[in-house]
Design an enzyme around this catalytic site. Structure first.
Site, PDB file in Angstrom:
ATOM      1  CE1 TYR A 219      -4.271   1.651   0.574  1.00  0.00           C
ATOM      2  CE2 TYR A 219      -2.798   3.283   1.550  1.00  0.00           C
ATOM      3  CZ  TYR A 219      -4.033   2.948   1.031  1.00  0.00           C
ATOM      4  OH  TYR A 219      -5.024   3.889   0.959  1.00  0.00           O
TER       5      TYR A 219
ATOM      6  CG  PHE B 167      -6.167  16.697 -24.469  1.00  0.00           C
ATOM      7  CD1 PHE B 167      -6.169  16.198 -25.752  1.00  0.00           C
ATOM      8  CD2 PHE B 167      -6.732  15.931 -23.462  1.00  0.00           C
ATOM      9  CE1 PHE B 167      -6.730  14.967 -26.032  1.00  0.00           C
ATOM     10  CE2 PHE B 167      -7.291  14.693 -23.730  1.00  0.00           C
ATOM     11  CZ  PHE B 167      -7.288  14.209 -25.023  1.00  0.00           C
ATOM     12  CG  ASP B 168     -10.869  16.290 -25.036  1.00  0.00           C
ATOM     13  OD1 ASP B 168      -9.824  15.888 -24.489  1.00  0.00           O
ATOM     14  OD2 ASP B 168     -11.706  15.520 -25.528  1.00  0.00           O
TER      15      ASP B 168
ATOM     16  CG  ASP C   5      -0.851  17.886 -21.599  1.00  0.00           C
ATOM     17  OD1 ASP C   5      -0.429  16.714 -21.543  1.00  0.00           O
ATOM     18  OD2 ASP C   5      -2.039  18.166 -21.831  1.00  0.00           O
TER      19      ASP C   5
ATOM     20  CB  ALA D 227       0.141  13.155 -23.360  1.00  0.00           C
TER      21      ALA D 227
ATOM     22  CE  LYS E  59      -3.453  10.078 -24.602  1.00  0.00           C
ATOM     23  NZ  LYS E  59      -3.731  11.215 -23.760  1.00  0.00           N
TER      24      LYS E  59
ATOM     25  CG  HIS F  94     -16.192  14.905 -27.634  1.00  0.00           C
ATOM     26  ND1 HIS F  94     -16.018  15.883 -26.690  1.00  0.00           N
ATOM     27  CD2 HIS F  94     -15.116  14.102 -27.537  1.00  0.00           C
ATOM     28  CE1 HIS F  94     -14.876  15.682 -26.058  1.00  0.00           C
ATOM     29  NE2 HIS F  94     -14.318  14.610 -26.551  1.00  0.00           N
TER      30      HIS F  94
HETATM   31  C1  LIG Z   1      -4.784  12.066 -23.255  1.00  0.00           C
HETATM   32  C2  LIG Z   1      -4.366  13.412 -22.913  1.00  0.00           C
HETATM   33  C3  LIG Z   1      -4.752  14.010 -21.702  1.00  0.00           C
HETATM   34  C4  LIG Z   1      -5.703  13.354 -20.710  1.00  0.00           C
HETATM   35  O1  LIG Z   1      -5.244  12.127 -20.280  1.00  0.00           O
HETATM   36  P1  LIG Z   1      -6.177  10.875 -19.940  1.00  0.00           P
HETATM   37  O2  LIG Z   1      -5.175   9.832 -19.566  1.00  0.00           O
HETATM   38  O3  LIG Z   1      -6.973  10.538 -21.142  1.00  0.00           O
HETATM   39  O4  LIG Z   1      -7.035  11.259 -18.783  1.00  0.00           O
HETATM   40  C5  LIG Z   1      -4.279  15.287 -21.439  1.00  0.00           C
HETATM   41  N1  LIG Z   1      -3.499  15.939 -22.321  1.00  0.00           N
HETATM   42  C6  LIG Z   1      -3.129  15.396 -23.495  1.00  0.00           C
HETATM   43  C7  LIG Z   1      -2.260  16.157 -24.433  1.00  0.00           C
HETATM   44  C8  LIG Z   1      -3.551  14.125 -23.832  1.00  0.00           C
HETATM   45  O5  LIG Z   1      -3.209  13.604 -25.017  1.00  0.00           O
END
Ligand SMILES: *Cc1c(COP(=O)(O)O)cnc(C)c1O
Length: 451
Positions: free
Chosen positions: A60, A112-113, A203, A205, A246, A437
């Site tokens: 844990y 990002f969305d 960000d 990813a 990603k 969406h």
């Molecule tokens: C996928 C993504 C996110 C959000 O991540 P999740 O793992 O889907 O919650 C944030 N920013 C970017 C650029 C992404 O591609």
């Protein structure tokens, strides 16, 4: 892992897409032949990662797997502190939920969305300042993910400058077409924000893909390794948020990376409330262990060259069929310019959503709309927002499909391009208040219904 793929007939697909309310998210995955909905968590893991899964430590608190993650994070990113979380939006929730309150502004090369949603639910304005080349889908500029430095400067020194709470640099710029950000642009934007005392949030990813593009395209970086470029990139950020689904090469996970011990501690307290104890953050030890391995594997330049090359190859083949795409191809996806291909469908009738449905019927391929459906409504006026370009994104899962499979996607698009006027626009019949969406429903507008 080898997985069999089910084939469906056109007749079946016509019925299935109608039953799904013309929303590709509502299809069963088994009814999809080539699934390019997202590259998020959909890739295959390596034998080393499966070995990591086996040795995952499920303690844990203070597990060995967390220790391995800390080591990977320090080596790959150079950030001192790490909080694992269950995915990228959880990282956004922990950080932006603490940082932001009503009335602020967050500025970005492209939110990002989910990032936009986490900024806007706090009552903060999310402003995108993509560079000028980004709005021209045909320009072959090398770094179309860049932020517009001139407009950033005007915002920061203007009357609204005092309200800016963070600069978010998305690498690569997903909403802007998976386009990379140059090191020079990132450095300049970061310097400007820091001069105004504004934190720089990366960000990350797709940090490895962005680093690969810097190596390939930016003067002065060709002789550096992707690992060195990734480290140099991170130096421009104060905080980094990552969806590990990603470039973490795993199926689930996210990261919050910080340099400031106090900030890390406060975020850790929020993690206990929302995610779990700070050394596991809502993930199993085995998932953390696979991520620790994935973060190192993604820097393999042979892998990156294959991946980015595979996406570019699909894009070239689609272009050759006379279907316009966002040029140059992004790192993880091909973005089809649905607005141009289906120029008879106005933005109010969701041309990219319509193309996504048509591509499913044509070839059993699932993509995702990045257009008027995803943009949603203005939170203040309630009006529908329309992007400059209506795109259908075909995202390629990592280490999953062959070149030949991706060629069949191009061939299906070629089939539609022979008679694009056969595709009709869509009327939205249901929408949720945020991130609509994912669950929106549509019905096709027949020619007779048009006025
Ligand atoms: C996928 C993504 C996110 C959000 O991540 P999740 O793992 O889907 O919650 C944030 N920013 C970017 C650029 C992404 O591609």
């Amino acid at each position: 892992m080898v997985e069999s793929i089910r084939r469906t007939t056109r007749r079946e697909r016509e019925q299935l897409i109608a039953a799904a309310g013309w929303n590709l998210f509502d299809l069963k995955a088994e009814d999809v032949t080539i699934d390019l909905l997202t590259d998020s968590g959909t890739g295959a893991m390596s034998q080393e990662q499966w070995a990591s899964m086996m040795r995952g430590d499920e303690s844990y608190a203070g597990s060995r797997s967390f220790g391995r993650l800390q080591e990977s994070v320090r080596d790959v990113f150079g950030f001192e502190h790490v909080l694992p979380v269950h995915q990228g939006r959880a990282a956004e929730h922990l950080y932006f939920g603490m940082l932001l309150e009503e009335g602020g502004i967050v500025v970005s090369n492209g939110h990002f969305d989910t990032t936009r949603a986490h900024v806007e639910i706090t009552g903060t304005e999310a402003i995108d300042l993509p560079c000028r080349e980004n709005s021209d889908p045909r320009t072959l500029a090398p770094f179309k993910g860049n932020i517009d430095l001139e407009r950033l400067g005007l915002l920061l020194s203007g009357p609204d400058g005092m309200r800016v709470r963070a600069l978010v640099m998305t690498l690569t710029n997903n909403t802007g077409g998976g386009q990379p950000v140059s090191m020079a642009n990132l450095a300049a934007a970061s310097r400007m924000a820091r001069e105004h005392g504004i934190p720089v949030v990366l960000d990350i990813a797709r940090f490895a893909e962005n680093s690969w593009f810097v190596k390939e395209r930016e003067q002065g970086w060709a002789t550096k390794s992707v690992a060195e470029i990734a480290l140099a990139t991170m130096a421009h950020g104060d905080v980094a948020l990552m969806s590990a689904k990603k470039d973490g090469l795993v199926n689930i996970g996210g990261l919050v990376l910080t340099r400031d011990a106090l900030l890390h501690e406060r975020l850790g307290q929020r993690s206990i409330v929302f995610e779990g104890f700070p050394t596991y953050g809502g993930l199993a030890g085995r998932d953390i262990d696979a991520l620790a391995t994935g973060l190192r594997e993604v820097l393999d330049e042979q892998y990156l060259s294959y991946r980015v090359g595979q996406v570019a190859h699909m894009a070239d083949r689609i272009e050759a069929a006379g279907v316009p795409t966002l040029r140059p191809a992004g790192g993880h996806a091909v973005y089809v310019d649905a607005g141009s291909l289906l120029s008879h469908i106005p933005p109010s009738q969701f041309p990219a959503q319509a193309l996504g449905c048509a591509l499913y019927v044509e070839g059993g391929v699932r993509g995702v709309e990045i257009g008027s459906n995803m943009m949603g409504r203005d939170p203040i006026t309630g009006e529908n927002r329309h992007p400059d370009i209506e795109l259908l994104r075909l995202a390629v899962p990592r280490r999953t499909y062959t070149h030949t499979q991706l060629e069949t996607v191009a061939d299906a698009l070629a089939g539609i391009a022979l008679r694009p006027e056969k595709v009709s626009g869509l009327d939205m019949t249901y929408e949720a208040p945020v991130l609509r969406h994912f669950t929106a429903k549509f019905r096709p507008l027949t020619t007779a219904r048009k006025h």
